[in-house]
Each structure stands twice: as structure tokens, then as C-alpha cells.
Design a protein around this motif. Sequence first.
Motif, PDB file in Angstrom:
ATOM      1  N   MET A   1      52.216  57.519  23.007  1.00  8.60           N
ATOM      2  CA  MET A   1      51.949  55.877  23.614  1.00  8.60           C
ATOM      3  C   MET A   1      50.573  55.682  23.506  1.00  8.60           C
ATOM      4  N   GLU A   2      50.154  54.393  23.059  1.00  6.42           N
ATOM      5  CA  GLU A   2      48.919  54.034  22.622  1.00  6.42           C
ATOM      6  C   GLU A   2      48.692  52.827  23.732  1.00  6.42           C
ATOM      7  N   ILE A   3      47.620  52.664  24.564  1.00  9.53           N
ATOM      8  CA  ILE A   3      47.093  51.835  25.368  1.00  9.53           C
ATOM      9  C   ILE A   3      46.075  51.033  24.693  1.00  9.53           C
ATOM     10  N   LYS A   4      46.317  49.514  24.561  1.00  7.69           N
ATOM     11  CA  LYS A   4      45.033  48.741  23.984  1.00  7.69           C
ATOM     12  C   LYS A   4      44.972  47.652  24.533  1.00  7.69           C
ATOM     13  N   ILE A   5      43.700  47.136  24.781  1.00  9.19           N
ATOM     14  CA  ILE A   5      43.221  45.657  25.299  1.00  9.19           C
ATOM     15  C   ILE A   5      43.897  44.964  24.368  1.00  9.19           C
ATOM     16  N   ASP A   6      44.581  43.854  24.943  1.00 10.82           N
ATOM     17  CA  ASP A   6      45.426  42.776  24.200  1.00 10.82           C
ATOM     18  C   ASP A   6      44.865  41.361  24.565  1.00 10.82           C
ATOM     19  N   ASP A   7      44.861  40.621  23.504  1.00 14.58           N
ATOM     20  CA  ASP A   7      44.418  39.239  23.610  1.00 14.58           C
ATOM     21  C   ASP A   7      45.701  38.191  23.908  1.00 14.58           C
ATOM     22  N   LEU A   8      46.846  38.926  24.079  1.00 17.45           N
ATOM     23  CA  LEU A   8      48.038  37.952  24.381  1.00 17.45           C
ATOM     24  C   LEU A   8      48.553  36.874  23.335  1.00 17.45           C
ATOM     25  N   THR A   9      48.316  37.348  22.017  1.00 18.52           N
ATOM     26  CA  THR A   9      48.599  36.197  21.142  1.00 18.52           C
ATOM     27  C   THR A   9      49.689  36.826  20.316  1.00 18.52           C
ATOM     28  N   SER A  10      49.975  38.003  20.236  1.00 19.22           N
ATOM     29  CA  SER A  10      51.487  38.352  19.628  1.00 19.22           C
ATOM     30  C   SER A  10      52.591  38.035  20.273  1.00 19.22           C
ATOM     31  N   PRO A  11      53.869  37.719  19.386  1.00 17.80           N
ATOM     32  CA  PRO A  11      54.957  37.095  19.856  1.00 17.80           C
ATOM     33  C   PRO A  11      55.718  38.414  20.817  1.00 17.80           C
ATOM     34  N   GLU A  12      55.304  39.531  20.536  1.00 21.00           N
ATOM     35  CA  GLU A  12      56.269  40.628  21.190  1.00 21.00           C
ATOM     36  C   GLU A  12      55.600  40.491  22.547  1.00 21.00           C
ATOM     37  N   VAL A  13      54.097  40.419  22.731  1.00 22.66           N
ATOM     38  CA  VAL A  13      53.406  40.399  24.032  1.00 22.66           C
ATOM     39  C   VAL A  13      54.032  39.201  24.856  1.00 22.66           C
ATOM     40  N   ALA A  14      53.992  37.842  24.182  1.00 17.90           N
ATOM     41  CA  ALA A  14      54.361  36.606  24.781  1.00 17.90           C
ATOM     42  C   ALA A  14      55.763  36.978  25.483  1.00 17.90           C
ATOM     43  N   GLU A  15      56.579  37.621  24.578  1.00 15.96           N
ATOM     44  CA  GLU A  15      58.065  37.643  24.942  1.00 15.96           C
ATOM     45  C   GLU A  15      58.346  38.596  26.121  1.00 15.96           C
ATOM     46  N   LEU A  16      57.464  39.953  26.251  1.00 16.98           N
ATOM     47  CA  LEU A  16      57.515  40.593  27.214  1.00 16.98           C
ATOM     48  C   LEU A  16      56.949  39.994  28.537  1.00 16.98           C
ATOM     49  N   VAL A  17      55.789  39.261  28.594  1.00 14.69           N
ATOM     50  CA  VAL A  17      55.314  38.521  29.752  1.00 14.69           C
ATOM     51  C   VAL A  17      56.164  37.389  30.213  1.00 14.69           C
ATOM     52  N   MET A  18      56.770  36.670  29.245  1.00 16.93           N
ATOM     53  CA  MET A  18      57.939  35.723  29.702  1.00 16.93           C
ATOM     54  C   MET A  18      59.273  36.418  30.088  1.00 16.93           C
ATOM     55  N   ASP A  19      59.608  37.631  29.683  1.00 16.19           N
ATOM     56  CA  ASP A  19      60.696  38.596  30.364  1.00 16.19           C
ATOM     57  C   ASP A  19      60.280  38.798  31.764  1.00 16.19           C
ATOM     58  N   HIS A  20      59.037  39.233  31.921  1.00 17.28           N
ATOM     59  CA  HIS A  20      58.495  39.851  33.238  1.00 17.28           C
ATOM     60  C   HIS A  20      58.622  38.334  34.384  1.00 17.28           C
ATOM     61  N   LEU A  21      57.982  37.199  33.881  1.00 13.89           N
ATOM     62  CA  LEU A  21      58.160  35.936  34.598  1.00 13.89           C
ATOM     63  C   LEU A  21      59.585  35.459  35.022  1.00 13.89           C
ATOM     64  N   TRP A  22      60.438  35.872  34.078  1.00 11.84           N
ATOM     65  CA  TRP A  22      61.987  35.273  34.283  1.00 11.84           C
ATOM     66  C   TRP A  22      62.490  36.504  35.308  1.00 11.84           C
ATOM     67  N   SER A  23      62.223  37.658  35.038  1.00 14.88           N
ATOM     68  CA  SER A  23      62.638  38.834  36.277  1.00 14.88           C
ATOM     69  C   SER A  23      62.201  38.341  37.477  1.00 14.88           C
ATOM     70  N   MET A  24      61.086  38.308  37.602  1.00 15.38           N
ATOM     71  CA  MET A  24      60.555  37.677  38.882  1.00 15.38           C
ATOM     72  C   MET A  24      61.130  36.636  39.433  1.00 15.38           C
ATOM     73  N   ALA A  25      61.179  35.461  38.582  1.00 14.22           N
ATOM     74  CA  ALA A  25      62.152  34.266  39.189  1.00 14.22           C
ATOM     75  C   ALA A  25      63.231  34.659  39.521  1.00 14.22           C
ATOM     76  N   GLN A  26      63.909  35.470  39.024  1.00 12.26           N
ATOM     77  CA  GLN A  26      65.505  35.779  39.480  1.00 12.26           C
ATOM     78  C   GLN A  26      65.362  36.725  40.661  1.00 12.26           C
ATOM     79  N   LEU A  27      64.239  37.290  40.987  1.00 13.34           N
ATOM     80  CA  LEU A  27      64.296  38.118  42.194  1.00 13.34           C
ATOM     81  C   LEU A  27      63.480  37.570  43.456  1.00 13.34           C
ATOM     82  N   SER A  28      62.709  36.651  43.366  1.00 15.37           N
ATOM     83  CA  SER A  28      61.828  36.175  44.331  1.00 15.37           C
ATOM     84  C   SER A  28      61.960  34.817  44.524  1.00 15.37           C
ATOM     85  N   PRO A  29      61.843  33.885  45.607  1.00 16.53           N
ATOM     86  CA  PRO A  29      61.707  32.644  45.681  1.00 16.53           C
ATOM     87  C   PRO A  29      60.137  32.137  44.905  1.00 16.53           C
TER      88      PRO A  29
END
Length: 151
Positions: free
Chosen positions: A1-29
Motif C-alpha cells: 500500500m502506498e500513502i500519498k498527499i492528495d489534491d482531491l481532484t481524482s474521481p476515485e477520491v471524490a467518490e470515496l469522500v462522498m461515500d464517507h459523507l453519505w455513510s455519516m449522514a445515514q448514521l448521525s443526525p
Amino acid sequence: MEIKIDDLTSPEVAELVMDHLWSMAQLSPPESTHALNLDGLRKPEVTFWSVWEGEELVGCGAIKELDPHHGEIKSMKTSSKHLRKGVARKMLHYIIEEAIRRDYKRLSLETGSMVAFEPARKLYASFGFEYCKPFSDYVEDPNSVFMTKEI
């Protein structure tokens, strides 16, 4: 596994962040959801990393600098296809090492109090994080727990 600083412009990263936000919205008010969106993760006080296995995004994490000696862990997320493979453990270890490099004295986090967040709380505890009172701009909230680690 490689960890790197990311500028949040790739569609994969945007999708993962959106999935995170969606998950949090389902679990927390809404008033108890403290996850940062893409714009929040791009702020100068936030450093965001993506975790890759070859060409596949497997996770992410971030530090928000609260002051020159105190950081907050933000946006720890593992891709659903890569759960229980050590991605979060590796990201958390990396964030702690970065906090040490930055000469932080403390690293803190907010996470949910519900059962769904128990694996995250156990992971943080296994790295020496302890429960604490709200820090920074947080307030007591039955849906949140706060943890901190002296470095």
C-alpha cells in the motif's frame, strides 16, 4: 500500500469522500455529523492523504491542524471493498507519525457513539487514544465521542 498527499481532484477520491459523507449522514443526525466535504478537506489547515494498492484507491485520511501543537484526525475511510485488510491501521499509523514529525503534542478526534462506530473506537484505543472531553469547537453531544492521544 502506498500513502500519498492528495489534491482531491481524482474521481476515485471524490467518490470515496462522498461515500464517507453519505455513510455519516445515514448514521448521525445532521447536527452531529462533523465529516468534511471536498471543499473542507482542501482548506490550508488540512492535509489529506489517499491510500493506494496499485491503481486502486483503498482508503484515505487527513489531519486538520488546530494549533501548532494539536492536530485532529479527519476523514478516515476505507473503501468498502477493502475492509478488514489493515488499511485504516496503516493510515492511522501514518497520521500519528506525521503528527510526530510536525512536533504536535496532542492528536485528537471525534467519532460516533453508536454501535456502528465501535470498530473505529477500538482501533483508536489500540493506538493509545483515550476518551476525553470535547476539544476545539466541539460541544457535548450524545451522538459523539472524543478521543485524544499525547504524542
